[in-house]
Design a protein around this motif. Structure first.
Motif, PDB file in Angstrom:
ATOM      1  N   PHE A   1       0.833  -1.204   0.000  1.00 25.32           N
ATOM      2  CA  PHE A   1       0.000   0.000   0.000  1.00 25.32           C
ATOM      3  C   PHE A   1       0.869   1.256   0.000  1.00 25.32           C
ATOM      4  O   PHE A   1       0.612   2.209  -0.762  1.00 25.32           O
ATOM      5  CB  PHE A   1      -0.912  -0.021   1.226  1.00 25.32           C
ATOM      6  CG  PHE A   1      -1.671   1.260   1.446  1.00 25.32           C
ATOM      7  CD1 PHE A   1      -2.833   1.524   0.738  1.00 25.32           C
ATOM      8  CD2 PHE A   1      -1.224   2.204   2.358  1.00 25.32           C
ATOM      9  CE1 PHE A   1      -3.535   2.714   0.925  1.00 25.32           C
ATOM     10  CE2 PHE A   1      -1.907   3.386   2.558  1.00 25.32           C
ATOM     11  CZ  PHE A   1      -3.076   3.639   1.845  1.00 25.32           C
ATOM     12  N   ARG A   2       1.914   1.258   0.816  1.00 25.57           N
ATOM     13  CA  ARG A   2       2.773   2.429   0.910  1.00 25.57           C
ATOM     14  C   ARG A   2       3.592   2.631  -0.362  1.00 25.57           C
ATOM     15  O   ARG A   2       3.869   3.775  -0.745  1.00 25.57           O
ATOM     16  CB  ARG A   2       3.698   2.294   2.116  1.00 25.57           C
ATOM     17  CG  ARG A   2       2.959   2.433   3.445  1.00 25.57           C
ATOM     18  CD  ARG A   2       3.852   2.178   4.633  1.00 25.57           C
ATOM     19  NE  ARG A   2       3.149   2.478   5.883  1.00 25.57           N
ATOM     20  CZ  ARG A   2       3.624   2.200   7.090  1.00 25.57           C
ATOM     21  NH1 ARG A   2       4.801   1.609   7.217  1.00 25.57           N
ATOM     22  NH2 ARG A   2       2.924   2.507   8.166  1.00 25.57           N
ATOM     23  N   ARG A   3       3.938   1.531  -1.024  1.00 24.20           N
ATOM     24  CA  ARG A   3       4.691   1.676  -2.269  1.00 24.20           C
ATOM     25  C   ARG A   3       3.837   2.355  -3.330  1.00 24.20           C
ATOM     26  O   ARG A   3       4.304   3.248  -4.044  1.00 24.20           O
ATOM     27  CB  ARG A   3       5.169   0.310  -2.769  1.00 24.20           C
ATOM     28  CG  ARG A   3       6.072   0.452  -3.991  1.00 24.20           C
ATOM     29  CD  ARG A   3       6.656  -0.866  -4.442  1.00 24.20           C
ATOM     30  NE  ARG A   3       7.642  -0.631  -5.502  1.00 24.20           N
ATOM     31  CZ  ARG A   3       8.924  -0.441  -5.327  1.00 24.20           C
ATOM     32  NH1 ARG A   3       9.419  -0.446  -4.102  1.00 24.20           N
ATOM     33  NH2 ARG A   3       9.740  -0.227  -6.349  1.00 24.20           N
ATOM     34  N   VAL A   4       2.580   1.942  -3.433  1.00 23.92           N
ATOM     35  CA  VAL A   4       1.691   2.567  -4.409  1.00 23.92           C
ATOM     36  C   VAL A   4       1.471   4.034  -4.062  1.00 23.92           C
ATOM     37  O   VAL A   4       1.525   4.913  -4.932  1.00 23.92           O
ATOM     38  CB  VAL A   4       0.347   1.811  -4.481  1.00 23.92           C
ATOM     39  CG1 VAL A   4      -0.636   2.556  -5.377  1.00 23.92           C
ATOM     40  CG2 VAL A   4       0.561   0.396  -5.003  1.00 23.92           C
ATOM     41  N   ALA A   5       1.238   4.318  -2.758  1.00 22.61           N
ATOM     42  CA  ALA A   5       1.017   5.701  -2.339  1.00 22.61           C
ATOM     43  C   ALA A   5       2.244   6.561  -2.632  1.00 22.61           C
ATOM     44  O   ALA A   5       2.128   7.703  -3.111  1.00 22.61           O
ATOM     45  CB  ALA A   5       0.679   5.749  -0.852  1.00 22.61           C
ATOM     46  N   GLY A   6       3.435   6.028  -2.360  1.00 16.05           N
ATOM     47  CA  GLY A   6       4.651   6.784  -2.638  1.00 16.05           C
ATOM     48  C   GLY A   6       4.875   7.004  -4.119  1.00 16.05           C
ATOM     49  O   GLY A   6       5.323   8.083  -4.537  1.00 16.05           O
ATOM     50  N   THR A   7       4.535   5.999  -4.927  1.00 12.50           N
ATOM     51  CA  THR A   7       4.693   6.142  -6.371  1.00 12.50           C
ATOM     52  C   THR A   7       3.767   7.211  -6.919  1.00 12.50           C
ATOM     53  O   THR A   7       4.168   8.047  -7.749  1.00 12.50           O
ATOM     54  CB  THR A   7       4.428   4.799  -7.071  1.00 12.50           C
ATOM     55  OG1 THR A   7       5.355   3.814  -6.584  1.00 12.50           O
ATOM     56  CG2 THR A   7       4.581   4.930  -8.577  1.00 12.50           C
ATOM     57  N   VAL A   8       2.508   7.203  -6.476  1.00 14.40           N
ATOM     58  CA  VAL A   8       1.552   8.221  -6.932  1.00 14.40           C
ATOM     59  C   VAL A   8       2.025   9.611  -6.537  1.00 14.40           C
ATOM     60  O   VAL A   8       1.983  10.563  -7.335  1.00 14.40           O
ATOM     61  CB  VAL A   8       0.151   7.933  -6.355  1.00 14.40           C
ATOM     62  CG1 VAL A   8      -0.803   9.089  -6.660  1.00 14.40           C
ATOM     63  CG2 VAL A   8      -0.400   6.634  -6.937  1.00 14.40           C
ATOM     64  N   THR A   9       2.516   9.743  -5.293  1.00 16.72           N
ATOM     65  CA  THR A   9       3.043  11.037  -4.840  1.00 16.72           C
ATOM     66  C   THR A   9       4.244  11.458  -5.680  1.00 16.72           C
ATOM     67  O   THR A   9       4.371  12.628  -6.091  1.00 16.72           O
ATOM     68  CB  THR A   9       3.451  10.952  -3.357  1.00 16.72           C
ATOM     69  OG1 THR A   9       2.339  10.533  -2.573  1.00 16.72           O
ATOM     70  CG2 THR A   9       3.949  12.296  -2.854  1.00 16.72           C
ATOM     71  N   GLY A  10       5.133  10.502  -5.972  1.00 22.07           N
ATOM     72  CA  GLY A  10       6.307  10.819  -6.771  1.00 22.07           C
ATOM     73  C   GLY A  10       5.966  11.180  -8.207  1.00 22.07           C
ATOM     74  O   GLY A  10       6.616  12.048  -8.803  1.00 22.07           O
ATOM     75  N   ILE A  11       4.941  10.537  -8.758  1.00 22.05           N
ATOM     76  CA  ILE A  11       4.521  10.867 -10.123  1.00 22.05           C
ATOM     77  C   ILE A  11       3.991  12.300 -10.182  1.00 22.05           C
ATOM     78  O   ILE A  11       4.298  13.062 -11.114  1.00 22.05           O
ATOM     79  CB  ILE A  11       3.438   9.885 -10.609  1.00 22.05           C
ATOM     80  CG1 ILE A  11       4.043   8.495 -10.803  1.00 22.05           C
ATOM     81  CG2 ILE A  11       2.801  10.372 -11.904  1.00 22.05           C
ATOM     82  CD1 ILE A  11       5.148   8.425 -11.817  1.00 22.05           C
ATOM     83  N   ALA A  12       3.203  12.680  -9.175  1.00 18.58           N
ATOM     84  CA  ALA A  12       2.688  14.051  -9.130  1.00 18.58           C
ATOM     85  C   ALA A  12       3.835  15.052  -9.069  1.00 18.58           C
ATOM     86  O   ALA A  12       3.840  16.071  -9.773  1.00 18.58           O
ATOM     87  CB  ALA A  12       1.754  14.220  -7.931  1.00 18.58           C
ATOM     88  N   ALA A  13       4.838  14.737  -8.235  1.00 16.90           N
ATOM     89  CA  ALA A  13       6.000  15.629  -8.147  1.00 16.90           C
ATOM     90  C   ALA A  13       6.810  15.605  -9.442  1.00 16.90           C
ATOM     91  O   ALA A  13       7.330  16.636  -9.885  1.00 16.90           O
ATOM     92  CB  ALA A  13       6.886  15.214  -6.968  1.00 16.90           C
ATOM     93  N   GLY A  14       6.887  14.433 -10.068  1.00 15.84           N
ATOM     94  CA  GLY A  14       7.629  14.330 -11.317  1.00 15.84           C
ATOM     95  C   GLY A  14       7.029  15.168 -12.427  1.00 15.84           C
ATOM     96  O   GLY A  14       7.751  15.758 -13.244  1.00 15.84           O
ATOM     97  N   LEU A  15       5.703  15.236 -12.465  1.00 12.71           N
ATOM     98  CA  LEU A  15       5.043  16.077 -13.468  1.00 12.71           C
ATOM     99  C   LEU A  15       5.390  17.547 -13.276  1.00 12.71           C
ATOM    100  O   LEU A  15       5.464  18.314 -14.240  1.00 12.71           O
ATOM    101  CB  LEU A  15       3.527  15.883 -13.383  1.00 12.71           C
ATOM    102  CG  LEU A  15       2.990  14.540 -13.876  1.00 12.71           C
ATOM    103  CD1 LEU A  15       1.512  14.406 -13.537  1.00 12.71           C
ATOM    104  CD2 LEU A  15       3.210  14.384 -15.377  1.00 12.71           C
ATOM    105  N   LEU A  16       5.631  17.924 -12.011  1.00 15.07           N
ATOM    106  CA  LEU A  16       5.921  19.327 -11.720  1.00 15.07           C
ATOM    107  C   LEU A  16       7.384  19.689 -11.941  1.00 15.07           C
ATOM    108  O   LEU A  16       7.692  20.824 -12.328  1.00 15.07           O
ATOM    109  CB  LEU A  16       5.540  19.640 -10.266  1.00 15.07           C
ATOM    110  CG  LEU A  16       4.040  19.565  -9.923  1.00 15.07           C
ATOM    111  CD1 LEU A  16       3.837  19.792  -8.436  1.00 15.07           C
ATOM    112  CD2 LEU A  16       3.270  20.600 -10.729  1.00 15.07           C
ATOM    113  N   VAL A  17       8.308  18.745 -11.702  1.00 18.61           N
ATOM    114  CA  VAL A  17       9.729  19.099 -11.754  1.00 18.61           C
ATOM    115  C   VAL A  17      10.503  18.362 -12.840  1.00 18.61           C
ATOM    116  O   VAL A  17      11.397  18.934 -13.472  1.00 18.61           O
ATOM    117  CB  VAL A  17      10.402  18.865 -10.378  1.00 18.61           C
ATOM    118  CG1 VAL A  17       9.774  19.724  -9.310  1.00 18.61           C
ATOM    119  CG2 VAL A  17      10.369  17.391  -9.983  1.00 18.61           C
ATOM    120  N   ALA A  18      10.212  17.064 -13.049  1.00 20.37           N
ATOM    121  CA  ALA A  18      11.009  16.288 -13.992  1.00 20.37           C
ATOM    122  C   ALA A  18      10.644  16.581 -15.443  1.00 20.37           C
ATOM    123  O   ALA A  18      11.524  16.696 -16.294  1.00 20.37           O
ATOM    124  CB  ALA A  18      10.848  14.792 -13.699  1.00 20.37           C
TER     125      ALA A  18
END
Length: 498
Positions: A235-252
């Motif tokens: 569960f935490r891996r999926v939650a972290g991935t979704v959070t990271g994808i949102a951040a990736g759209l903003l910075v990467a």
């Protein structure tokens, strides 16, 4: 959650220094790779090798860490060559990847070194899929990997050897098992099933990025020992991935192809991975996801669709891990938690015995290492009961019992810290009441531990002698005795497996 991560205790600023050292080590690996004329994919390989060496090598002594680091090429080079040789033979490649995944989990039975070599072997195969490695690239990738490992070693064992100043406490391992009773054996079977499912479903989603599903399923089993731990980690891996994808759209995505901004943000991600790893798997995965997005940007293939696919593949991997851990040779949360609690209780007994011997005048007795051992064991207990105290857990009665057990064990640790500080006072001397109190603590521990796991006491008789430390020591021992007595009820009530 972010506030809790930032305010989490960091004794001696160890997390901060470890994270800063990781940035230095990975940056040195990347710089040396670039200066020696390696290709971009080889430089990335070297940087990832340095990151893995700094992250996964966890042996108890510096000497053992150096030996494990020196063995990493023996685990990585053959796997890299195998992955490259099979890059265009899908069936053989998939079979080899699953075999490496299973072997990587099974290797954990040989302790921290086996765990590290298993992780490095798996990740080497994974990186080969990530970079699309072909045989002609092997010399450059192997030399870059070696440069990365040398750079990490130079920083870890030369420039900034944190462990030499702060040796980690040794923690006794749970009683050994054999066959399918061994957790690593069960997890190897579970990983085989989860990996096969993830590979099949991942390829239905994408013929190019299927390995993300296998990687997600495999990593969910790392540092877990029970069904509940694995489900929560998924569960935490999926939650972290979704959070990271949102951040990736903003910075990467905006920084795609820009070397300097990408390098700065990658360094921040490396720092974040190491700084949050011990306190929040969700945030660690968020930083990993942003770092991966930045690497895809450097390779010129990053876009919104790719990030969405990563979320989907991670979800598939987490689902496959959940299915395997629930249906295939499950290890209950209760069994794992009980084993670590028994370890913690025996540590309480050993610490009390050392303090009693020190108060009796034995110069060789020292309870301080036992206190450190207990703190580490309590960390394992907290990790093990995470599924029961998770906010989404529907088992309210078990949640309350688990919280009570944790609170009482924390009380034991607090009293033992106080007792150890009293015992360290040179003015402290033997008092007959202390020996009696220590015997009562031993009896209280034995009431909670199976007869086969009880340890003999270490009490020294002597004449009564009043001294300032005696009253403080007695207060700690009496409080410890009460906490152990209070533990009996919740431990017996939780005897039903979870």
């Amino acid at each position: 959650m972010l506030k809790g991560m930032l305010t989490a205790p960091d004794p001696g600023r160890l997390r901060l220094r470890t994270a800063a050292r990781a940035v230095l080590g990975v940056a040195l690996a990347v710089l040396l790779g670039a200066l020696t004329g390696h290709t971009l994919t080889a430089v990335i390989t070297g940087g990832l090798a340095a990151l893995l060496a700094l992250f996964t090598v966890t042996d108890a002594t510096v000497r053992a860490q150096a030996l494990t680091t020196a063995l990493l090429p023996a685990a990585g080079f053959p796997v890299l060559a195998l992955a490259a040789a099979l890059h265009d033979r899908s069936l053989a490649r998939d079979t080899a990847f699953l075999a490496v995944a299973v072997a990587g989990v099974y290797a954990r039975r040989w302790g921290p070194r086996g765990h590290t070599l298993g992780v490095f072997a798996f990740m080497t195969f994974f990186v080969a899929q990530f970079l699309g490695t072909v045989p002609g690239e092997l010399p450059g990738l192997c030399s870059a990997m070696l440069i990365g490992l040398l750079a990490a070693s130079a920083v870890r064992f030369g420039l900034w050897c944190i462990e030499r100043r702060q040796p980690p406490p040794a923690v006794p391992a749970p009683p050994a098992a054999s066959g399918l009773a061994r957790v690593t054996t069960r997890q190897a079977v579970q990983v085989a099933v989860a990996g096969a499912l993830a590979l099949t479903l991942g390829q239905l989603l994408s013929q190019e990025r299927w390995y993300w599903a296998v990687g997600a399923a495999w990593w969910i089993f790392v540092n877990t020992a029970s069904r509940g731990e694995t489900l929560v980690r998924g569960f935490r891996r999926v939650a972290g991935t979704v959070t990271g994808i949102a951040a990736g759209l903003l910075v990467a995505v905006p920084a795609q192809g820009e070397t300097i901004p990408t390098a700065v943000m990658a360094a921040l991600c490396v720092f974040g991975i190491f700084y949050t790893a011990a306190v929040s798997y969700t945030w660690m995965m968020a930083f990993v996801t942003v770092l991966v997005s930045l690497l895809y940007g450097l390779l010129g293939v990053l876009d919104g669709a790719l990030l969405a696919l990563r979320v989907a593949e991670t979800g598939v991997g987490a689902l496959c891990a959940a299915v395997a851990v629930v249906l295939v040779l499950p290890v209950t949360t209760h069994a794992t938690t009980d084993a670590w609690i028994q370890q913690a209780l025996r540590s309480v007994h050993r610490c009390t015995a050392e303090a009693a011997a020190r108060l009796a005048g034995s110069p060789a007795a020292d309870p301080a290492p036992r206190v450190a051992e207990l703190e580490t064991l309590l960390g394992r207990v907290r990790l093990s009961v995470t599924p029961l105290v998770h906010p989404l857990s529907p088992l309210r009665a078990r949640k309350e019992r688990a919280r009570k057990v944790l609170a009482l064990l924390d009380d034991c640790a607090r009293e033992l810290r106080g007792l150890a500080s009293v015992a360290a006072d040179p003015a402290a001397s033997h008092d007959a009441r202390l020996a009696a109190a220590c015997r009562r603590v031993e009896t209280a521990v034995h009431a909670l531990v199976p007869p086969a796991q009880r340890e003999p006491g270490r009490h020294t008789a002597g004449a009564p002698a009043a001294h300032p430390g005696a009253e403080a020591a007695l207060a700690h021992l009496h409080a410890l005795e009460r906490a152990l007595a209070d533990l009996a009820a919740p431990l017996r009530a939780s005897a039903v497996p979870a």
